[in-house]
Motif scaffolding. Structure first.
Motif, short mmCIF file in Angstrom:
data_model
loop_
_atom_site.label_atom_id
_atom_site.label_comp_id
_atom_site.label_asym_id
_atom_site.label_seq_id
_atom_site.Cartn_x
_atom_site.Cartn_y
_atom_site.Cartn_z
N ALA A 151 45.66 -16.06 -17.82
CA ALA A 151 45.20 -15.64 -19.15
C ALA A 151 44.55 -14.26 -19.07
O ALA A 151 44.77 -13.40 -19.93
N HIS A 152 43.75 -14.05 -18.04
CA HIS A 152 43.10 -12.75 -17.84
C HIS A 152 44.14 -11.66 -17.58
O HIS A 152 44.06 -10.56 -18.15
N VAL A 153 45.10 -11.96 -16.73
CA VAL A 153 46.14 -10.99 -16.39
C VAL A 153 46.94 -10.60 -17.62
O VAL A 153 47.24 -9.41 -17.85
N ARG A 154 47.29 -11.56 -18.45
CA ARG A 154 48.08 -11.28 -19.64
C ARG A 154 47.29 -10.46 -20.65
O ARG A 154 47.87 -9.68 -21.41
N THR A 155 45.97 -10.62 -20.66
CA THR A 155 45.12 -9.86 -21.59
C THR A 155 44.88 -8.44 -21.11
O THR A 155 44.88 -7.50 -21.90
N GLU A 156 44.72 -8.27 -19.81
CA GLU A 156 44.26 -6.99 -19.26
C GLU A 156 45.37 -6.11 -18.69
O GLU A 156 45.11 -4.97 -18.32
N THR A 157 46.58 -6.63 -18.56
CA THR A 157 47.68 -5.85 -17.99
C THR A 157 48.94 -6.06 -18.82
O THR A 157 48.95 -6.84 -19.78
N LEU A 158 50.01 -5.40 -18.43
CA LEU A 158 51.31 -5.59 -19.07
C LEU A 158 52.16 -6.62 -18.34
O LEU A 158 53.33 -6.81 -18.68
N VAL A 159 51.60 -7.27 -17.34
CA VAL A 159 52.35 -8.27 -16.57
C VAL A 159 52.65 -9.47 -17.46
O VAL A 159 51.75 -10.10 -18.01
N ASN A 160 53.91 -9.78 -17.60
CA ASN A 160 54.38 -10.80 -18.54
C ASN A 160 54.61 -12.13 -17.82
O ASN A 160 55.74 -12.59 -17.67
N ALA A 161 53.53 -12.74 -17.38
CA ALA A 161 53.61 -13.98 -16.60
C ALA A 161 53.47 -15.20 -17.50
O ALA A 161 52.70 -15.19 -18.46
N ALA A 162 54.19 -16.25 -17.17
CA ALA A 162 54.03 -17.52 -17.88
C ALA A 162 52.59 -18.01 -17.72
O ALA A 162 52.00 -17.86 -16.65
N PRO A 163 52.00 -18.60 -18.74
CA PRO A 163 50.58 -18.96 -18.70
C PRO A 163 50.24 -20.16 -17.83
O PRO A 163 49.07 -20.36 -17.50
N THR A 164 51.25 -20.94 -17.45
CA THR A 164 51.00 -22.13 -16.64
C THR A 164 51.78 -22.04 -15.34
O THR A 164 53.00 -21.84 -15.37
#
Length: 219
Positions: A47-60
């Protein structure tokens, strides 16, 4: 194939056929250790990565055994726990192939993992021992800057935190071992370990660095 996938992820270009560009996975291992510990940590980090970067990772995150060929679909693996770890011969061979083909493994000592993981990783890379990374290594500056290296998150034995590494045949850091830091505790929801906000934030920032670095495929 993993290297090409990492290139796409760095550019944060999502695949048209799916909502997320990639998923990460937690390693399920044998030997009796609690591979599932800090089970809310990775969703919080993602959740932090998706908020703070452009990395488009699945949340789970997903769960994968090292003997499963699905292993090769994940650019980042996370392994943690407190106790014993045992890799089968097949798992050793497959993990070595995964790492040599561009994959990345983050080992996060949740206390009590050290002896077993050093023993098992020696089977994967018999010619290597873990070496401490210098503080100017890219992993400490991939997104946030950590001029003093790995942050201390949870106190265990009064030892300083160490960021240790193993390298593939091209000299690329392919295994990062966060020792005496316990990043996973800092990624957990605030209510779990009652850590000061600044400590939890440093854990999330360092975790972001590790994930971003894994996507970069850098040396």
């Amino acid at each position: 194939m993993i290297r090409l996938l990492c290139f796409c992820i760095v550019l944060a270009v999502p695949c048209k056929a799916q909502e997320y560009a990639f998923s990460i996975a937690r390693v399920k291992y044998g030997g009796g250790g609690d591979w599932y510990s800090d089970e809310q940590s990775l969703p919080e980090l993602l959740a932090h990565v998706r908020t703070e970067t452009l990395v488009n990772a699945a949340p789970t995150p997903e769960i994968v055994e090292l003997s499963n060929n699905r292993l090769f679909t994940f650019p980042y693996l996370y392994l943690t726990g407190h106790g014993n770890v045992v890799f089968t011969e097949q798992e050793v061979i497959q993990l070595r192939q995964y790492l040599e083909q561009g994959g990345f493994l983050h080992i996060d000592d949740n206390y009590g993992l050290d002896e077993a993981i050093r023993r098992e990783m020696t089977k994967v890379f018999p010619q290597q021992e873990f070496v401490e990374l210098p503080f100017d290594h890219t992993i400490y500056h991939a997104h946030y800057s950590f001029p003093n290296g790995l942050p201390k998150i949870h106190e265990h034995d009064g030892k300083p935190p160490q960021g240790l590494g193993l390298f593939d045949s091209y000299g690329r850091l392919c295994v990062f071992y966060s020792y005496e830091s316990d990043l996973g505790d800092g990624w957990e929801p605030e209510s779990v370990h009652d850590l000061p906000p600044e400590i939890r934030e440093s854990a999330l920032q360092m975790g972001t660095n590790i994930l971003v670095y894994a996507m970069m495929g850098s040396n």
